[in-house]
Design a protein around this motif. Structure first.
Motif, short mmCIF file in Angstrom:
data_model
loop_
_atom_site.label_atom_id
_atom_site.label_comp_id
_atom_site.label_asym_id
_atom_site.label_seq_id
_atom_site.Cartn_x
_atom_site.Cartn_y
_atom_site.Cartn_z
N ARG B 32 1.00 -1.29 0.21
CA ARG B 32 -0.29 -0.06 0.50
C ARG B 32 0.98 1.33 0.21
O ARG B 32 0.35 2.21 -0.79
N ALA B 33 1.87 1.63 0.17
CA ALA B 33 3.02 2.45 1.11
C ALA B 33 3.42 2.62 -0.65
O ALA B 33 3.54 3.90 -0.89
N ALA B 34 2.91 1.55 -1.24
CA ALA B 34 4.00 1.77 -2.91
C ALA B 34 2.55 2.59 -3.25
O ALA B 34 3.39 3.49 -4.42
N LEU B 35 1.31 2.48 -3.81
CA LEU B 35 0.55 3.15 -3.91
C LEU B 35 0.24 4.71 -3.53
O LEU B 35 0.27 6.05 -3.93
N GLU B 36 0.87 5.26 -2.22
CA GLU B 36 1.19 6.00 -1.57
C GLU B 36 1.77 6.92 -2.34
O GLU B 36 2.26 8.33 -2.89
N ASP B 37 2.68 6.48 -2.40
CA ASP B 37 4.32 7.06 -3.15
C ASP B 37 3.98 7.54 -4.74
O ASP B 37 3.56 8.54 -5.20
#
Lengths: 301, 198
Positions: B32-37
């Motif tokens: 999910r952090a990658a989607l935020e990035d």
């Protein structure tokens, strides 16, 4: 580019690319040279600068801060599709949705015409049961009905919403497969129903009757499909009817009085070789599925 | 991370392609952090593109959410045949079409105004440079969406014609003709008004 009054070429169509810096060094240098001597292109460049600045106003805002929260709320615990366990029920659900989605895009006339023609064929078979073997009538009608229906399932002439279809992530092969399943499945069901009626009426076994039309129906439909993709529905229908007319002539001339010779012999045996017909049908379908995306691209040009 | 400023003053981040690909692989694995990035990196250009093609800001916001969800769901489908930016804008554009279809919004044929543009002011007549930017922006909003999207993708997002054609899934010549038609439409409108005033 068009020839300009300065002896060079107007560069109007390349000016947006010149502005955004995506031309290579040589192209950009050519345009710079041209702009030095062409007031019309200089004027057009100034217009593009203004258009770009105004377009920038449309696209200048940042998205509201609530967007990420809304996305996370919508995503919930869902994992990416590549991480989901693709169970049989999930795949069946996707396939069902695809079929339902394509149903309204298939010409409604196909359903009516197929059913009415098959009903007429069934009635003729019953009425002529004392004269002609009922299975033969069915063997002549069922493949032609399916082939003509399949000729109209795909392509720009049969799909007004093609550009919108292209904008969806569904591959064109899946769209084609869904429509083929719908139309061929319908024709298959109607043919089986007609066979059941004739089997009950004439006391003939069901499987022998089905074997009379199944192979030809598969091959003729697949051939018509690929011809419709290559040269359009009309050509495909004419080809299918031509082949079928030849078969009819051969069937009605068992003694060879028309002098068709080897052609009659080949035609007479060809349509009874079910494994060969199935193999040829598979080949035609393969060609159709390879060609479908290319056909969509070409249709947009 | 390198940055570049376009001629319009917009900051474009020039991430190496392999960094984008790492990001999309992380999303595909459920990070999910990658989607935020991704959102932090592309929120402005994506929203800018959608504002340019959607009928209003609320619809653009809705499509942006749909796009992020589609990226989350479909990141595994990125095969690297196009650049990540092309793929991402292609996803956004498909979501825009889906929204248009779902909400039964108008999505005019970009070529339907061609016939009306057979004549117009001569190339040397300065028409567009004499008008206010706000006025011109509102006229651009009135163009068919097919023309607006090529304007935004080429002039604002800095895509080449080839990349724009790939995102829109149209031939290269269509990108050129839509750009030309957009400019001629704007000139035609403004020239007609000038004549009326004169």
């Amino acid at each position: 580019m068009t020839t300009g009054r300065n002896g060079g070429h107007h560069v109007g169509s390349s000016l947006p690319a010149f502005l955004n810096g995506t031309l290579n060094a040589v192209e950009a240098a050519d345009i710079n040279d041209h702009l030095a001597v062409c007031p019309a292109c200089c004027s057009e460049l100034a217009e593009w600068e203004v258009i770009a600045a105004a377009t920038g106003l449309l696209a200048a805002a940042a998205p509201p801060a609530r967007v990420p929260d809304a996305v996370w709320a919508a995503i919930g615990d869902t994992r990416p599709a590549s991480q989901q366990r693709q169970s049989a029920s999930w795949l069946a659900s996707i396939a069902w949705q695809l079929l339902l989605g394509q149903l309204p895009l298939v010409r409604s006339a196909i359903w009516i015409a197929s059913a009415v023609t098959m009903l007429a064929g069934c009635l003729v078979a019953v009425l002529l049961s004392g004269v002609v073997e009922s299975g033969l009538v069915l063997a002549m009608v069922a493949p032609l009905v399916a082939a003509i229906g399949v000729a109209f399932i795909y392509g720009p002439e049969n799909d007004a919403g093609l550009e919108l279809s292209l904008a969806t992530p569904t591959p064109p092969q899946l769209v084609l497969a869904a429509r083929l399943t719908l139309v061929y499945g319908f024709d298959l069901a109607v043919a089986v129903l007609a066979t059941l009626v004739l089997s009950a009426q004439g006391g003939t076994g069901l499987l022998p009757l089905i074997s009379l039309w199944l192979g030809p129906m598969l091959f003729l439909s697949a051939l018509t499909l690929v011809l419709s993709l290559l040269w359009g529905s009309t050509v495909a229908v004419i080809a299918a009817m031509g082949l079928w007319l030849l078969r009819l002539v051969v069937a009605l001339d068992p003694g060879g009085s028309l002098g068709l010779g080897l052609l009659a012999e080949l035609d007479g045996t060809f349509w009874h070789r079910t494994p060969l017909l199935i193999a040829l049908a598979a080949l035609c379908l393969l060609l159709a599925f390879v060609y479908a995306p290319r056909q969509e691209r070409l249709s947009l040009q | 991370m390198a940055q570049a400023m376009t001629w319009t003053g917009r900051i474009v981040r020039t991430e190496p392609a392999d960094e984008d690909e790492r990001l999309v692989r992380r999303i595909a694995s459920g990070d999910r952090a990658a989607l935020e990035d991704l959102y932090a990196r592309y929120r402005r250009p994506l929203f800018g593109f959608l504002l340019g093609i959607a009928p209003d800001a609320a619809t653009a916001e809705e499509i942006l959410q749909d796009t992020l969800m589609a990226v989350w769901q479909g990141a595994g489908g990125f095969e690297g045949r196009a650049t990540f930016r092309q793929w991402l804008f292609g996803v956004a554009r498909r979501q825009a079409y889906n929204a248009v279809r779902r909400k039964r919004l108008p999505w005019a044929d970009p070529d339907e105004v061609e016939a009306a543009l057979a004549s117009g002011p001569s190339p040397e007549t300065e028409v567009l440079t004499g008008v206010g930017l706000e006025d011109l922006a509102s006229r651009i909003r009135g163009l068919p969406s097919g023309q607006r999207e090529v304007l935004v993708l080429t002039l604002i997002e800095g895509f080449s014609y080839e990349e724009t054609a790939a995102i829109l899934e149209v031939p290269l010549g269509t990108v050129r003709s839509r750009l030309n038609t957009a400019r001629r439409t704007l000139r035609h409108q403004l020239a007609a008004e000038m004549e009326d005033l004169a």
